[in-house]
Enzyme design. Structure first.
Site, PDB file in Angstrom:
ATOM      1  N   ASP A   7       0.993  -1.273   0.047  1.00  0.00           N
ATOM      2  CA  ASP A   7      -0.040  -0.152   0.103  1.00  0.00           C
ATOM      3  C   ASP A   7       1.002   1.212  -0.053  1.00  0.00           C
ATOM      4  O   ASP A   7       2.130   0.974   0.483  1.00  0.00           O
ATOM      5  CB  ASP A   7      -0.654  -0.098   1.290  1.00  0.00           C
ATOM      6  CG  ASP A   7      -1.577   1.173   1.375  1.00  0.00           C
ATOM      7  OD1 ASP A   7      -1.516   1.969   2.728  1.00  0.00           O
ATOM      8  OD2 ASP A   7      -2.468   1.574   0.503  1.00  0.00           O
ATOM      9  N   ASP A   9      -0.162   5.093   0.891  1.00  0.00           N
ATOM     10  CA  ASP A   9      -0.244   6.006   1.861  1.00  0.00           C
ATOM     11  C   ASP A   9      -0.300   5.507   3.246  1.00  0.00           C
ATOM     12  O   ASP A   9      -1.190   4.594   3.347  1.00  0.00           O
ATOM     13  CB  ASP A   9      -1.489   6.933   1.729  1.00  0.00           C
ATOM     14  CG  ASP A   9      -1.160   7.627   0.380  1.00  0.00           C
ATOM     15  OD1 ASP A   9      -2.254   8.100  -0.146  1.00  0.00           O
ATOM     16  OD2 ASP A   9      -0.146   8.107  -0.145  1.00  0.00           O
ATOM     17  N   SER A  16      -2.664  11.480   5.134  1.00  0.00           N
ATOM     18  CA  SER A  16      -3.185  12.477   5.680  1.00  0.00           C
ATOM     19  C   SER A  16      -4.543  12.523   5.684  1.00  0.00           C
ATOM     20  O   SER A  16      -5.148  11.834   4.542  1.00  0.00           O
ATOM     21  CB  SER A  16      -2.758  13.831   4.984  1.00  0.00           C
ATOM     22  OG  SER A  16      -3.502  14.851   5.145  1.00  0.00           O
ATOM     23  N   ARG A 100     -11.024  -0.300  -6.540  1.00  0.00           N
ATOM     24  CA  ARG A 100     -10.580   0.292  -5.456  1.00  0.00           C
ATOM     25  C   ARG A 100     -10.629  -0.800  -4.473  1.00  0.00           C
ATOM     26  O   ARG A 100     -11.780  -1.562  -4.169  1.00  0.00           O
ATOM     27  CB  ARG A 100     -11.717   1.342  -5.332  1.00  0.00           C
ATOM     28  CG  ARG A 100     -11.933   2.159  -3.930  1.00  0.00           C
ATOM     29  CD  ARG A 100     -12.927   2.852  -3.874  1.00  0.00           C
ATOM     30  NE  ARG A 100     -13.328   3.433  -2.605  1.00  0.00           N
ATOM     31  CZ  ARG A 100     -12.712   4.263  -1.964  1.00  0.00           C
ATOM     32  NH1 ARG A 100     -11.801   5.086  -2.368  1.00  0.00           N
ATOM     33  NH2 ARG A 100     -13.062   4.625  -0.538  1.00  0.00           N
ATOM     34  N   ASP A 127      -1.902  -0.315   5.754  1.00  0.00           N
ATOM     35  CA  ASP A 127      -2.339   0.092   7.107  1.00  0.00           C
ATOM     36  C   ASP A 127      -3.784   0.032   7.375  1.00  0.00           C
ATOM     37  O   ASP A 127      -4.216   0.548   8.272  1.00  0.00           O
ATOM     38  CB  ASP A 127      -1.774   1.563   7.306  1.00  0.00           C
ATOM     39  CG  ASP A 127      -2.586   2.537   6.267  1.00  0.00           C
ATOM     40  OD1 ASP A 127      -2.594   3.386   6.691  1.00  0.00           O
ATOM     41  OD2 ASP A 127      -2.719   2.228   5.041  1.00  0.00           O
TER      42      ASP A 127
HETATM   43  O1  LIG Z   1      -3.594   4.050   1.452  1.00  0.00           O
HETATM   44  P1  LIG Z   1      -3.530   4.023   0.087  1.00  0.00           P
HETATM   45  O2  LIG Z   1      -4.479   3.293  -0.635  1.00  0.00           O
HETATM   46  O3  LIG Z   1      -2.326   4.118  -0.618  1.00  0.00           O
HETATM   47  O4  LIG Z   1      -4.396   5.650  -0.191  1.00  0.00           O
HETATM   48  C1  LIG Z   1      -5.364   6.249   0.554  1.00  0.00           C
HETATM   49  C2  LIG Z   1      -5.477   7.476   0.029  1.00  0.00           C
HETATM   50  O5  LIG Z   1      -5.961   7.414  -1.241  1.00  0.00           O
HETATM   51  C3  LIG Z   1      -6.588   8.208   1.116  1.00  0.00           C
HETATM   52  O6  LIG Z   1      -7.569   7.247   1.005  1.00  0.00           O
HETATM   53  C4  LIG Z   1      -8.842   8.063   1.651  1.00  0.00           C
HETATM   54  O7  LIG Z   1      -9.906   7.113   1.805  1.00  0.00           O
HETATM   55  P2  LIG Z   1     -11.255   7.275   0.619  1.00  0.00           P
HETATM   56  O8  LIG Z   1     -10.860   7.190  -0.695  1.00  0.00           O
HETATM   57  O9  LIG Z   1     -11.868   8.760   0.903  1.00  0.00           O
HETATM   58  O10 LIG Z   1     -12.045   6.149   1.196  1.00  0.00           O
HETATM   59  C5  LIG Z   1      -8.757   8.688   3.065  1.00  0.00           C
HETATM   60  O11 LIG Z   1      -8.476   7.588   3.936  1.00  0.00           O
HETATM   61  C6  LIG Z   1      -7.222   9.595   2.973  1.00  0.00           C
HETATM   62  O12 LIG Z   1      -7.019   9.886   4.334  1.00  0.00           O
HETATM   63  C7  LIG Z   1      -6.187   8.768   2.349  1.00  0.00           C
HETATM   64  O13 LIG Z   1      -4.845   9.674   1.853  1.00  0.00           O
HETATM   65 MG   LIG Z   2      -2.942   3.158   3.407  1.00  0.00          MG
HETATM   66 ZN   LIG Z   3     -10.869   1.764  -9.257  1.00  0.00          ZN
END
Ligand SMILES: O=P(O)(O)OC[C@@H](O)[C@H]1O[C@@H](OP(=O)(O)O)[C@@H](O)[C@@H](O)[C@@H]1O
Ligand SMILES: [Mg+2]
Ligand SMILES: [Zn+2]
Length: 180
Positions: A7, A9, A16, A100, A127
């Site tokens: 993963d 982020d 963030s 997703r 995470d």
């Molecule tokens: O952890 P990965 O998959 O690399 O990326 C997560 C991010 O795309 C964002 O995903 C969003 O979730 P939603 O997309 O709003 O459900 C939130 O959790 C943000 O805080 C986060 O930065």
């Molecule tokens: Mg992540």
């Molecule tokens: Zn997609």
């Protein structure tokens, strides 16, 4: 093939709640870049699978995402390693895509890219629950790190067999110690 799927982020870079929207906001978690380089130098193939709903939300564009990934790749290469594949889901929560996380689409793409039927025995490091569940669909072995949203994720039950580590550096230490 020694393949690992990460993963982004909260595992490689700091996450963030306001999303990571620019190259400047893309800040490596201490030890993560070096961990990727150590795995790479030990013969591991490194793939990244990341939800990037910020694209669908209009928070940043594909050029900015590409710049973030160039920065990530450059930092790893400066440490003597490489990231072999980066896949992202650009969609929002309501788009009903199959890529997703926790949907397994990105993991299928990764398996196909490397000519694999499935991801049995492939460490999948995340995470969030959705990271672990997406990888499990193809037989990946779940690894949770406590960085990013990991401590929050730990508060709920984890998929059976999930191994928990402080961070990506600790996962790399473990895998390199027990290298198959
Ligand atoms: O952890 P990965 O998959 O690399 O990326 C997560 C991010 O795309 C964002 O995903 C969003 O979730 P939603 O997309 O709003 O459900 C939130 O959790 C943000 O805080 C986060 O930065
Ligand atoms: Mg992540
Ligand atoms: Zn997609």
């Amino acid at each position: 093939m020694k393949l690992i799927v990460l993963d982004r982020d909260g595992v490689i870079n700091q996450d963030s709640e306001a999303f990571v929207k620019s190259v400047e906001e893309w800040i490596p978690i201490p030890g993560s870049i070096e961990a990727i380089a150590r795995l790479s130098q030990a013969g591991w193939t490194v793939a990244v699978a990341t939800n990037q709903s910020g694209l669908a939300r209009g928070l940043f564009d594909l050029n900015t995402l590409a710049d973030m990934h160039l920065k990530m790749q450059r930092l790893v290469m400066e440490q003597g390693g490489r990231i072999d594949l980066i896949v992202h889901c650009p969609h929002g929560p309501d788009d009903g895509c199959d890529c997703r996380k926790p949907a397994p689409g990105m993991f299928r793409t990764i398996a196909e890219h490397f000519g694999l039927e499935d991801l049995h025995g492939v460490p999948v490091v995340g995470d969030s629950h959705r990271d672990l569940h997406a990888g499990l669909v193809l037989g990946g072995t779940p690894y949770l790190v406590k960085t990013g949203k990991g401590l929050r994720t730990l508060m709920n039950s984890l998929p059976p067999g999930t191994q928990v580590f402080d961070d990506l550096a600790a996962v790399a230490d473990h895998l390199l110690k027990t290298d198959r």
